[in-house]
Design an enzyme around this catalytic site. Structure first.
Site, PDB file in Angstrom:
ATOM      1  N   LYS A 100       0.875  -1.185   0.000  1.00 53.04           N
ATOM      2  CA  LYS A 100       0.000   0.000   0.000  1.00 53.04           C
ATOM      3  C   LYS A 100       0.904   1.224   0.000  1.00 53.04           C
ATOM      4  CE  LYS A 100      -4.210  -1.546   2.208  1.00 53.04           C
ATOM      5  NZ  LYS A 100      -3.930  -2.951   1.847  1.00 53.04           N
ATOM      6  N   ASP A 134      -1.331  -2.203  -4.016  1.00 54.11           N
ATOM      7  CA  ASP A 134      -2.744  -2.200  -3.622  1.00 54.11           C
ATOM      8  C   ASP A 134      -3.353  -0.865  -4.024  1.00 54.11           C
ATOM      9  OD1 ASP A 134      -2.927  -4.708  -2.457  1.00 54.11           O
ATOM     10  OD2 ASP A 134      -2.289  -4.005  -0.489  1.00 54.11           O
ATOM     11  N   MET A 135      -4.690  -0.826  -4.127  1.00 49.86           N
ATOM     12  CA  MET A 135      -5.361   0.442  -4.425  1.00 49.86           C
ATOM     13  C   MET A 135      -6.211   0.837  -3.223  1.00 49.86           C
ATOM     14  SD  MET A 135      -5.315   2.707  -6.735  1.00 49.86           S
ATOM     15  CE  MET A 135      -4.939   2.135  -8.401  1.00 49.86           C
ATOM     16  N   GLN A 163     -10.184  -1.202  -9.131  1.00 49.02           N
ATOM     17  CA  GLN A 163     -11.422  -1.498  -8.391  1.00 49.02           C
ATOM     18  C   GLN A 163     -12.632  -1.315  -9.300  1.00 49.02           C
ATOM     19  OE1 GLN A 163     -10.019   1.688  -6.098  1.00 49.02           O
ATOM     20  NE2 GLN A 163      -9.827   0.540  -4.187  1.00 49.02           N
ATOM     21  N   ARG A 184      -4.576  -6.617 -11.022  1.00 47.70           N
ATOM     22  CA  ARG A 184      -5.436  -7.353 -10.083  1.00 47.70           C
ATOM     23  C   ARG A 184      -6.781  -6.630 -10.053  1.00 47.70           C
ATOM     24  NH1 ARG A 184      -2.774  -7.505  -4.501  1.00 47.70           N
ATOM     25  NH2 ARG A 184      -1.698  -9.262  -5.463  1.00 47.70           N
ATOM     26  N   LYS A 187     -13.482  -5.872  -6.542  1.00 46.81           N
ATOM     27  CA  LYS A 187     -14.689  -5.032  -6.543  1.00 46.81           C
ATOM     28  C   LYS A 187     -14.391  -3.667  -5.936  1.00 46.81           C
ATOM     29  CE  LYS A 187     -18.162  -8.701  -6.402  1.00 46.81           C
ATOM     30  NZ  LYS A 187     -19.372  -9.234  -5.739  1.00 46.81           N
ATOM     31  N   GLY A 188     -13.607  -3.634  -4.862  1.00 51.84           N
ATOM     32  CA  GLY A 188     -13.320  -2.366  -4.174  1.00 51.84           C
ATOM     33  C   GLY A 188     -13.899  -2.402  -2.776  1.00 51.84           C
ATOM     34  N   HIS A 227     -14.164 -13.525  -4.371  1.00 54.54           N
ATOM     35  CA  HIS A 227     -14.660 -14.786  -3.791  1.00 54.54           C
ATOM     36  C   HIS A 227     -16.036 -15.105  -4.335  1.00 54.54           C
ATOM     37  CE1 HIS A 227     -12.259 -12.422  -0.940  1.00 54.54           C
ATOM     38  NE2 HIS A 227     -11.570 -13.534  -0.906  1.00 54.54           N
ATOM     39  N   ARG A 288     -12.588  -3.900   7.204  1.00 57.99           N
ATOM     40  CA  ARG A 288     -13.069  -3.946   5.812  1.00 57.99           C
ATOM     41  C   ARG A 288     -13.612  -5.337   5.484  1.00 57.99           C
ATOM     42  NH1 ARG A 288      -8.810  -0.621   5.096  1.00 57.99           N
ATOM     43  NH2 ARG A 288      -7.415  -2.214   4.288  1.00 57.99           N
ATOM     44  N   ARG A 289     -12.970  -6.388   6.042  1.00 59.67           N
ATOM     45  CA  ARG A 289     -13.464  -7.748   5.777  1.00 59.67           C
ATOM     46  C   ARG A 289     -14.820  -7.956   6.440  1.00 59.67           C
ATOM     47  NH1 ARG A 289      -9.512  -6.872   3.390  1.00 59.67           N
ATOM     48  NH2 ARG A 289     -11.180  -6.226   2.018  1.00 59.67           N
TER      49      ARG A 289
HETATM   50  P1  FDA Z   1     -18.480  -9.944  -2.291  1.00 59.19           P
HETATM   51  O1  FDA Z   1     -17.942  -9.397  -1.020  1.00 59.19           O
HETATM   52  O2  FDA Z   1     -19.621  -9.269  -2.966  1.00 59.19           O
HETATM   53  O3  FDA Z   1     -18.859 -11.435  -2.005  1.00 59.19           O
HETATM   54  C1  FDA Z   1     -19.502 -12.154  -3.041  1.00 59.19           C
HETATM   55  C2  FDA Z   1     -19.763 -13.555  -2.606  1.00 59.19           C
HETATM   56  O4  FDA Z   1     -18.543 -14.210  -2.272  1.00 59.19           O
HETATM   57  C3  FDA Z   1     -20.625 -13.695  -1.376  1.00 59.19           C
HETATM   58  O5  FDA Z   1     -21.981 -13.538  -1.678  1.00 59.19           O
HETATM   59  C4  FDA Z   1     -20.280 -15.115  -0.979  1.00 59.19           C
HETATM   60  O6  FDA Z   1     -20.923 -16.024  -1.805  1.00 59.19           O
HETATM   61  C5  FDA Z   1     -18.786 -15.145  -1.267  1.00 59.19           C
HETATM   62  N1  FDA Z   1     -18.050 -14.786  -0.057  1.00 59.19           N
HETATM   63  C6  FDA Z   1     -17.528 -13.587   0.262  1.00 59.19           C
HETATM   64  N2  FDA Z   1     -16.932 -13.646   1.462  1.00 59.19           N
HETATM   65  C7  FDA Z   1     -17.087 -14.902   1.913  1.00 59.19           C
HETATM   66  C8  FDA Z   1     -16.720 -15.574   3.097  1.00 59.19           C
HETATM   67  N3  FDA Z   1     -16.076 -14.974   4.078  1.00 59.19           N
HETATM   68  N4  FDA Z   1     -17.039 -16.869   3.214  1.00 59.19           N
HETATM   69  C9  FDA Z   1     -17.718 -17.497   2.235  1.00 59.19           C
HETATM   70  N5  FDA Z   1     -18.122 -16.904   1.095  1.00 59.19           N
HETATM   71  C10 FDA Z   1     -17.802 -15.630   0.942  1.00 59.19           C
HETATM   72  N6  FDA Z   1      -9.964  -3.917  -2.292  1.00 59.19           N
HETATM   73  C11 FDA Z   1      -9.514  -2.663  -2.508  1.00 59.19           C
HETATM   74  O7  FDA Z   1     -10.287  -1.698  -2.441  1.00 59.19           O
HETATM   75  N7  FDA Z   1      -8.182  -2.458  -2.790  1.00 59.19           N
HETATM   76  C12 FDA Z   1      -7.302  -3.481  -2.904  1.00 59.19           C
HETATM   77  O8  FDA Z   1      -6.111  -3.241  -3.158  1.00 59.19           O
HETATM   78  C13 FDA Z   1      -7.778  -4.803  -2.697  1.00 59.19           C
HETATM   79  N8  FDA Z   1      -6.947  -5.880  -2.811  1.00 59.19           N
HETATM   80  C14 FDA Z   1      -7.474  -7.140  -2.793  1.00 59.19           C
HETATM   81  C15 FDA Z   1      -6.676  -8.238  -3.074  1.00 59.19           C
HETATM   82  C16 FDA Z   1      -7.222  -9.504  -3.132  1.00 59.19           C
HETATM   83  C17 FDA Z   1      -6.348 -10.666  -3.481  1.00 59.19           C
HETATM   84  C18 FDA Z   1      -8.614  -9.699  -2.884  1.00 59.19           C
HETATM   85  C19 FDA Z   1      -9.246 -11.069  -2.969  1.00 59.19           C
HETATM   86  C20 FDA Z   1      -9.405  -8.635  -2.570  1.00 59.19           C
HETATM   87  C21 FDA Z   1      -8.857  -7.342  -2.501  1.00 59.19           C
HETATM   88  N9  FDA Z   1      -9.644  -6.244  -2.190  1.00 59.19           N
HETATM   89  C22 FDA Z   1      -9.144  -4.987  -2.379  1.00 59.19           C
HETATM   90  C23 FDA Z   1     -10.993  -6.435  -1.591  1.00 59.19           C
HETATM   91  C24 FDA Z   1     -12.085  -6.419  -2.638  1.00 59.19           C
HETATM   92  O9  FDA Z   1     -12.245  -5.126  -3.164  1.00 59.19           O
HETATM   93  C25 FDA Z   1     -13.430  -6.845  -2.037  1.00 59.19           C
HETATM   94  O10 FDA Z   1     -13.795  -5.947  -1.040  1.00 59.19           O
HETATM   95  C26 FDA Z   1     -13.425  -8.254  -1.497  1.00 59.19           C
HETATM   96  O11 FDA Z   1     -12.697  -9.123  -2.295  1.00 59.19           O
HETATM   97  C27 FDA Z   1     -14.850  -8.795  -1.414  1.00 59.19           C
HETATM   98  O12 FDA Z   1     -15.427  -8.795  -2.690  1.00 59.19           O
HETATM   99  P2  FDA Z   1     -15.823 -10.136  -3.475  1.00 59.19           P
HETATM  100  O13 FDA Z   1     -15.444  -9.966  -4.894  1.00 59.19           O
HETATM  101  O14 FDA Z   1     -15.298 -11.324  -2.795  1.00 59.19           O
HETATM  102  O15 FDA Z   1     -17.409 -10.098  -3.454  1.00 59.19           O
END
Ligand code: FDA
Length: 307
Positions: A100, A134-135, A163, A184, A187-188, A227, A288-289
């Site tokens: 970051k 990272d963003m 993002q 990479r 969603k953001g 995910h 954030r998670r």
């Molecule tokens: P979303 O959160 O909408 O989840 C969609 C579906 O995934 C859920 O409905 C469920 O089915 C499944 N799911 C999600 N979490 C689960 C869990 N704990 N257990 C089971 N199923 C689950 N963001 C950012 O702003 N800047 C960055 O630099 C990064 N870097 C980054 C790196 C990497 C490797 C990842 C994977 C993510 C990031 N992110 C990020 C975070 C990203 O922007 C986002 O907030 C998360 O990945 C969550 O989004 P999803 O695409 O998983 O979808």
């Protein structure tokens, strides 16, 4: 934005809550589900276990929003130590680092962040691995992409996160889809105003698919960080459509989230990279998670209440 998500993201910036959560021992156990540990050696141990299972890794030393040169230097030194230990453990072929820019001084001086990131890139090159930027929130996007451009003059393999929730991102994907690039796509994760970001989940998903198509059509190396089972399915189908073989793109997921799916994809021959966060500054990351998934919040609150 969903009110619970907005509340948790507000708590992410609250120092009182940070202190409460950070000192409660049970919550520290719960943190372990998403954070590999506080030390470099714990991060290397977690990497080693995932690599043994056929996964690849990117490591994030947790720390953000530094306006202090000394703290920025601590972050740089932590990355240098990490790269050294990954190399000594024979893991640098399977593990890279995520940085970051705010943690290495971006808010203080973009030039300082560039210099610090350059030192990390030089060390990564020595170890035979890569760096991805990272963003963070949208006010930093232009600066981060400027630094990326500078870094890529010396290290063309430096990657960046884009993002899908930002309205600008399809254009950024077009810019960055060329040969040698590593993008990479996620969603953001930040709370952004409507003027710059799609708010409805389906709009974000549609943007993700448009951006994924653009990256798969290009000559770079796309890294799909999600995910979301629906998006994983769509990317699988789109990759075939664009005649992309496994290994010419990859899936990425966060440490502790959908580990069975990570293994399933790897066993199906896909490259899967797990993003491992570690370090003492885990609070903002954890919040954030939790904001992303109410079930995670319930799990966290139940554990807190049971002690
Ligand atoms: P979303 O959160 O909408 O989840 C969609 C579906 O995934 C859920 O409905 C469920 O089915 C499944 N799911 C999600 N979490 C689960 C869990 N704990 N257990 C089971 N199923 C689950 N963001 C950012 O702003 N800047 C960055 O630099 C990064 N870097 C980054 C790196 C990497 C490797 C990842 C994977 C993510 C990031 N992110 C990020 C975070 C990203 O922007 C986002 O907030 C998360 O990945 C969550 O989004 P999803 O695409 O998983 O979808």
């Amino acid at each position: 934005m969903n009110p619970l998500r907005a509340l948790i993201l507000a708590a992410a910036g609250n120092n009182g809550i940070r202190r409460l959560v950070g000192t409660a021992p049970v919550s520290r156990d719960v943190v372990r589900r998403f954070v590999a540990g506080e030390s470099t050696s714990e991060a290397v141990t977690a990497t080693s276990a995932l690599v043994a299972d056929g996964l690849t890794v990117t490591l994030d030393y947790l720390g953000e929003d530094t306006t202090d040169r000394e703290l920025a230097e601590v972050t740089v030194q932590s990355y240098l130590e990490l790269l050294d230990q990954l190399h000594s453990a024979g893991l640098s072929g399977s593990a890279e680092v995520s940085v970051k820019l705010s943690a290495v001084g971006q808010a203080l001086d973009e030039r300082l962040a560039l210099d610090n990131a350059s030192r990390i890139c030089a060390a990564a090159e020595q170890c035979g691995t890569t760096v991805t930027l990272d963003m963070e929130d949208h006010t930093t996007t232009d600066s981060t992409l400027r630094v990326l451009g500078e870094l890529r003059r010396s290290w063309p393999w430096v990657g960046a996160v884009l993002q899908a929730y930002l309205r600008r991102t399809l254009d950024d994907c077009r810019e960055l889809a060329g040969a040698g690039s590593r993008v990479r796509l996620c969603k953001g994760a930040y709370k952004e105003p409507e003027s710059v970001a799609y708010q409805a989940p389906h709009e974000v998903d549609l943007s993700y698919v448009r951006c994924a198509n653009t990256l798969l059509q290009g000559d770079g190396y796309p890294m799909f960080a999600t995910h979301d089972p629906r998006l994983v399915g769509i990317i699988d189908e789109r990759a075939r459509w664009h005649d992309r073989k496994p290994g010419t793109y990859e899936y990425q997921m966060l440490y502790g989230i959908r580990p069975e799916e990570q293994l399933r994809l790897a066993q199906a021959g896909e490259t899967v990279r797990v993003y491992i966060p570690y370090g003492q500054e885990w609070y903002g990351y954890l919040m954030r998670r939790l904001a992303e998934r109410p079930a995670n919040t319930a799990f966290f609150l139940r554990a807190l209440a049971s002690k």
